[in-house]
Design an enzyme around this catalytic site. Structure first.
Site, PDB file in Angstrom:
ATOM      1  N   LYS A  13       0.828  -1.219   0.000  1.00 23.13           N
ATOM      2  CA  LYS A  13       0.000   0.000   0.000  1.00 23.13           C
ATOM      3  C   LYS A  13       0.859   1.265   0.000  1.00 23.13           C
ATOM      4  CE  LYS A  13      -2.463  -0.554   3.722  1.00 23.13           C
ATOM      5  NZ  LYS A  13      -1.981  -1.834   4.220  1.00 23.13           N
ATOM      6  N   ARG A  85      -9.598   1.423   8.887  1.00 23.96           N
ATOM      7  CA  ARG A  85      -9.180   0.048   9.159  1.00 23.96           C
ATOM      8  C   ARG A  85     -10.324  -0.797   9.720  1.00 23.96           C
ATOM      9  NH1 ARG A  85      -3.485   0.886   8.893  1.00 23.96           N
ATOM     10  NH2 ARG A  85      -2.249  -0.552  10.053  1.00 23.96           N
ATOM     11  N   ARG A 124      11.621  -7.100   5.567  1.00 19.27           N
ATOM     12  CA  ARG A 124      11.668  -5.649   5.327  1.00 19.27           C
ATOM     13  C   ARG A 124      12.629  -4.964   6.311  1.00 19.27           C
ATOM     14  NH1 ARG A 124       6.147  -2.248   4.951  1.00 19.27           N
ATOM     15  NH2 ARG A 124       5.896  -2.722   7.154  1.00 19.27           N
ATOM     16  N   ARG A 154      11.283  -2.711  11.599  1.00 14.66           N
ATOM     17  CA  ARG A 154      10.232  -2.043  12.369  1.00 14.66           C
ATOM     18  C   ARG A 154       9.807  -2.992  13.487  1.00 14.66           C
ATOM     19  NH1 ARG A 154       5.664   0.203   8.268  1.00 14.66           N
ATOM     20  NH2 ARG A 154       4.313  -0.539   9.919  1.00 14.66           N
ATOM     21  N   ARG A 165      -1.205  -8.474  13.103  1.00 16.33           N
ATOM     22  CA  ARG A 165      -1.714  -7.443  12.191  1.00 16.33           C
ATOM     23  C   ARG A 165      -2.548  -8.081  11.078  1.00 16.33           C
ATOM     24  NH1 ARG A 165       3.726  -5.183  10.577  1.00 16.33           N
ATOM     25  NH2 ARG A 165       2.754  -3.501   9.424  1.00 16.33           N
TER      26      ARG A 165
HETATM   27  P1  AMP Z   1       0.783   0.822   9.144  1.00 14.78           P
HETATM   28  O1  AMP Z   1       2.095   1.445   8.789  1.00 14.78           O
HETATM   29  O2  AMP Z   1      -0.361   1.326   8.305  1.00 14.78           O
HETATM   30  O3  AMP Z   1       0.834  -0.675   9.231  1.00 14.78           O
HETATM   31  O4  AMP Z   1       0.443   1.357  10.637  1.00 14.78           O
HETATM   32  C1  AMP Z   1       1.306   1.086  11.730  1.00 14.78           C
HETATM   33  C2  AMP Z   1       0.525   1.114  13.035  1.00 14.78           C
HETATM   34  O5  AMP Z   1      -0.084   2.406  13.239  1.00 14.78           O
HETATM   35  C3  AMP Z   1      -0.654   0.140  13.124  1.00 14.78           C
HETATM   36  O6  AMP Z   1      -0.252  -1.178  13.459  1.00 14.78           O
HETATM   37  C4  AMP Z   1      -1.503   0.794  14.212  1.00 14.78           C
HETATM   38  O7  AMP Z   1      -0.958   0.599  15.500  1.00 14.78           O
HETATM   39  C5  AMP Z   1      -1.363   2.247  13.850  1.00 14.78           C
HETATM   40  N1  AMP Z   1      -2.395   2.665  12.857  1.00 14.78           N
HETATM   41  C6  AMP Z   1      -2.183   3.123  11.583  1.00 14.78           C
HETATM   42  N2  AMP Z   1      -3.362   3.380  10.968  1.00 14.78           N
HETATM   43  C7  AMP Z   1      -4.330   3.056  11.857  1.00 14.78           C
HETATM   44  C8  AMP Z   1      -5.751   3.084  11.823  1.00 14.78           C
HETATM   45  N3  AMP Z   1      -6.437   3.486  10.743  1.00 14.78           N
HETATM   46  N4  AMP Z   1      -6.431   2.676  12.939  1.00 14.78           N
HETATM   47  C9  AMP Z   1      -5.781   2.287  14.044  1.00 14.78           C
HETATM   48  N5  AMP Z   1      -4.443   2.210  14.137  1.00 14.78           N
HETATM   49  C10 AMP Z   1      -3.727   2.596  13.071  1.00 14.78           C
END
Ligand code: AMP
Length: 210
Positions: A13, A85, A124, A154, A165
């Site tokens: 994404k 989400r 990654r 990360r 996740r």
């Molecule tokens: P990502 O890089 O999109 O995987 O986001 C990393 C982390 O940020 C996620 O595992 C959540 O802890 C938090 N996060 C990002 N976007 C959201 C969202 N829309 N709702 C809740 N938590 C989020």
């Protein structure tokens, strides 16, 4: 152009949102980036969201919605990556867009099997000095010193957090495909193709709105 990119972690994404944003002159809004920037700032909010981030859990809806909202009105064209989400967030987004008098053009879902995603995510690495993303097998960091690194994983790319996740994705985020399909806004794209092929498919799917 106002589009949402849906898809599991590791489907690409972030990479695709960046490419589409560049090609279409749209703003890339990543709630994951917003969360990581807040953590990096060392603020009280950052400390609060860090616990969730590191475990691979979702930040509570009311917090993430407030963090995302200011960005929606910040550009005429945007591509939302990582938000919404779950259904509560999708409804909050609908309400925020209605208030702004803005119409969503499409929701594009990137699709790939879990095993491919785990493989992509566990390899990654991110350079702490440049922010560039690599993969230990598919796209290894340069050895000529072009990027001095160090190359770190990360916290939420550790195996346990990855599985968590993906579980959350299937339980809470995937049903949003139906949510947007019911409104005729959903397009799906095979994320196992090459990066440029995925970009082409996304652009074809949102065609008229670019
Ligand atoms: P990502 O890089 O999109 O995987 O986001 C990393 C982390 O940020 C996620 O595992 C959540 O802890 C938090 N996060 C990002 N976007 C959201 C969202 N829309 N709702 C809740 N938590 C989020």
């Amino acid at each position: 152009m106002k589009i949402i990119l849906l898809g599991p972690q590791g489907a690409g994404k972030g990479t695709q949102a960046q490419r589409i944003a560049r090609k279409a002159g749209a703003k890339h809004i990543s709630t994951g980036d917003i969360v990581r920037a807040e953590i990096g700032s060392g603020s009280e909010l950052g400390r609060k969201v860090q616990e969730y981030n590191d475990r691979g859990e979702l930040v509570p809806d009311e917090i993430i919605v407030e963090m995302a909202k200011p960005y929606l009105n910040d550009a005429d064209s945007w591509i939302l990556d990582g938000f919404p989400r779950n259904e509560a967030q999708a409804k909050a987004l609908d309400a925020a867009l209605e208030q702004l008098g803005v119409r969503l053009d499409a929701a594009v879902a990137l699709e790939a099997p879990d095993e491919a995603l785990v493989k992509r995510l566990s390899g990654r690495r991110q350079s702490e000095s440049t922010g560039n993303i690599y993969h230990i097998e598919y796209d290894p960091p340069p050895e000529d010193g072009d990027d001095p690194g160090p190359f770190v994983q990360r916290k939420d790319d550790a195996e346990g957090a990855i599985r968590r996740r993906l579980e959350i994705y299937h339980e809470q985020t995937e049903p949003l495909k139906d949510y947007y399909a019911r409104r005729g806004l959903l397009a799906t794209v095979d994320a196992e193709q090459s990066i440029p092929e995925v970009t082409d498919d996304i652009l074809a799917a949102v065609g008229d709105n670019v």
